[in-house]
Design an enzyme around this catalytic site. Structure first.
Site, PDB file in Angstrom:
ATOM      1  N   ARG A  23       0.811  -1.223   0.000  1.00 52.30           N
ATOM      2  CA  ARG A  23       0.000   0.000   0.000  1.00 52.30           C
ATOM      3  C   ARG A  23       0.844   1.273   0.000  1.00 52.30           C
ATOM      4  NH1 ARG A  23      -2.819  -0.943   5.464  1.00 52.30           N
ATOM      5  NH2 ARG A  23      -0.692  -1.613   5.831  1.00 52.30           N
ATOM      6  N   GLU A  28       6.487   7.088  11.994  1.00 49.23           N
ATOM      7  CA  GLU A  28       6.310   8.197  12.927  1.00 49.23           C
ATOM      8  C   GLU A  28       7.439   9.173  12.669  1.00 49.23           C
ATOM      9  OE1 GLU A  28       6.301   6.432  16.833  1.00 49.23           O
ATOM     10  OE2 GLU A  28       4.183   5.922  16.690  1.00 49.23           O
ATOM     11  N   ASP A  47       5.903  24.560  13.818  1.00 49.24           N
ATOM     12  CA  ASP A  47       6.286  23.837  12.611  1.00 49.24           C
ATOM     13  C   ASP A  47       6.359  24.818  11.460  1.00 49.24           C
ATOM     14  OD1 ASP A  47       6.328  21.406  13.911  1.00 49.24           O
ATOM     15  OD2 ASP A  47       4.527  20.612  12.967  1.00 49.24           O
ATOM     16  N   ASN A  48       7.422  24.712  10.661  1.00 49.66           N
ATOM     17  CA  ASN A  48       7.601  25.564   9.484  1.00 49.66           C
ATOM     18  C   ASN A  48       7.684  24.673   8.254  1.00 49.66           C
ATOM     19  OD1 ASN A  48       7.821  27.828  11.163  1.00 49.66           O
ATOM     20  ND2 ASN A  48      10.010  27.565  11.367  1.00 49.66           N
ATOM     21  N   ARG A  58      18.803  28.644   0.939  1.00 47.60           N
ATOM     22  CA  ARG A  58      18.303  29.410   2.089  1.00 47.60           C
ATOM     23  C   ARG A  58      19.305  29.272   3.232  1.00 47.60           C
ATOM     24  NH1 ARG A  58      12.604  30.413   1.567  1.00 47.60           N
ATOM     25  NH2 ARG A  58      11.713  29.265  -0.191  1.00 47.60           N
ATOM     26  N   HIS A  61      21.170  30.586   8.665  1.00 51.98           N
ATOM     27  CA  HIS A  61      20.432  31.408   9.626  1.00 51.98           C
ATOM     28  C   HIS A  61      20.529  30.877  11.052  1.00 51.98           C
ATOM     29  CE1 HIS A  61      17.680  31.974   5.916  1.00 51.98           C
ATOM     30  NE2 HIS A  61      18.604  32.914   5.918  1.00 51.98           N
ATOM     31  N   LYS A  71      16.069  22.819  15.901  1.00 53.37           N
ATOM     32  CA  LYS A  71      15.231  22.452  14.757  1.00 53.37           C
ATOM     33  C   LYS A  71      15.367  20.964  14.471  1.00 53.37           C
ATOM     34  CE  LYS A  71      15.987  26.949  12.621  1.00 53.37           C
ATOM     35  NZ  LYS A  71      16.635  27.671  11.522  1.00 53.37           N
ATOM     36  N   TYR A 131      10.223  21.738   9.182  1.00 50.34           N
ATOM     37  CA  TYR A 131      11.046  21.614  10.383  1.00 50.34           C
ATOM     38  C   TYR A 131      10.303  22.094  11.605  1.00 50.34           C
ATOM     39  CZ  TYR A 131      12.459  26.429   9.119  1.00 50.34           C
ATOM     40  OH  TYR A 131      12.471  27.747   8.751  1.00 50.34           O
ATOM     41  N   GLU A 142      17.370  37.673  14.616  1.00 47.16           N
ATOM     42  CA  GLU A 142      17.950  36.997  13.453  1.00 47.16           C
ATOM     43  C   GLU A 142      19.438  37.278  13.300  1.00 47.16           C
ATOM     44  OE1 GLU A 142      15.744  38.527  10.115  1.00 47.16           O
ATOM     45  OE2 GLU A 142      14.471  36.761  10.066  1.00 47.16           O
ATOM     46  N   LYS A 168      18.471  39.377   1.391  1.00 43.24           N
ATOM     47  CA  LYS A 168      18.893  39.390   2.798  1.00 43.24           C
ATOM     48  C   LYS A 168      20.072  38.448   3.024  1.00 43.24           C
ATOM     49  CE  LYS A 168      16.707  36.984   5.953  1.00 43.24           C
ATOM     50  NZ  LYS A 168      15.728  36.422   6.875  1.00 43.24           N
ATOM     51  N   ASP A 169      20.016  37.257   2.407  1.00 43.15           N
ATOM     52  CA  ASP A 169      21.085  36.279   2.604  1.00 43.15           C
ATOM     53  C   ASP A 169      22.363  36.643   1.859  1.00 43.15           C
ATOM     54  OD1 ASP A 169      19.357  34.905   4.224  1.00 43.15           O
ATOM     55  OD2 ASP A 169      19.045  33.219   2.852  1.00 43.15           O
TER      56      ASP A 169
END
Length: 184
Positions: A23, A28, A47-48, A58, A61, A71, A131, A142, A168-169
């Site tokens: 199937r 988990e 949660d993001n 990205r 950070h 995280k 994450y 930040e 920004k980065d």
């Protein structure tokens, strides 16, 4: 044991047990008891989720204390190179980077404790990354490190001249110039 050491104290790879049959599969993705049995206790409260296309990079950070975040990073679709840098003063691995391919196929997750700069690059057509965080986002706290700092020696799995990076980065400082308040 579902956790693998990375050679950097506190930074762990989590490999959940996957149950597959005709199937599909079930696993988990997170169970507090599984973590607790290994002496790993975090209260994840946010949660993001992000969707990106090939070449999006990205990071790197972090958030300063008292708003720093642990995280637990995983990929729901596609593949990424996930990278971190230990920025905990007095850590035996201060300034050391670690990277790993996380994918929907391998189902590996990276547990990134407070005191690390974190980022990722998408190496598939698209990727959906999720994450868990143990602290809320706090814009004023930040911080970051420029992704192409040669001192970090990170192989992002993409040609950096084609990387898609936020404005920004692009202006983040090198590791040698960052301001932070993490200790080991």
């Amino acid at each position: 044991m579902p956790f693998q050491q990375t050679g950097i104290p506190g930074l762990l790879i989590y490999e959940p047990k996957v149950f597959g049959d005709h199937r599909g599969y079930f696993f988990e993705s997170y169970n507090a008891n599984t973590f607790r049995e290994e002496g790993i206790e975090y209260n994840f409260i946010q949660d993001n989720q992000a969707r990106s296309t090939y070449g999006v990079l990205r990071g790197l950070h972090y958030q300063l204390e008292p708003h720093a975040q642990t995280k637990l990073v995983r990929v729901l679709e596609g593949r990424i190179i996930d990278a971190v840098v230990d920025i905990r003063k007095d850590s035996p691995t201060y300034g050391k980077s670690f990277s790993i391919e996380l994918s929907a196929t391998n189902k590996l997750q990276l547990l990134v404790p407070k005191g690390f700069a974190h980022g990722y690059a998408v190496i598939s057509d698209t990727a959906e990354v999720m994450y868990k965080c143990d602290n809320f986002y706090h814009k004023a706290s930040e911080g970051g490190i420029i992704f192409n700092d040669p001192a970090l020696e990170i192989d992002w799995g993409i040609d950096l001249k084609d990387a898609i990076v936020s404005e920004k980065d692009l202006v983040l400082p090198k590791l040698a110039d960052i301001q932070h308040n993490f200790t080991f």
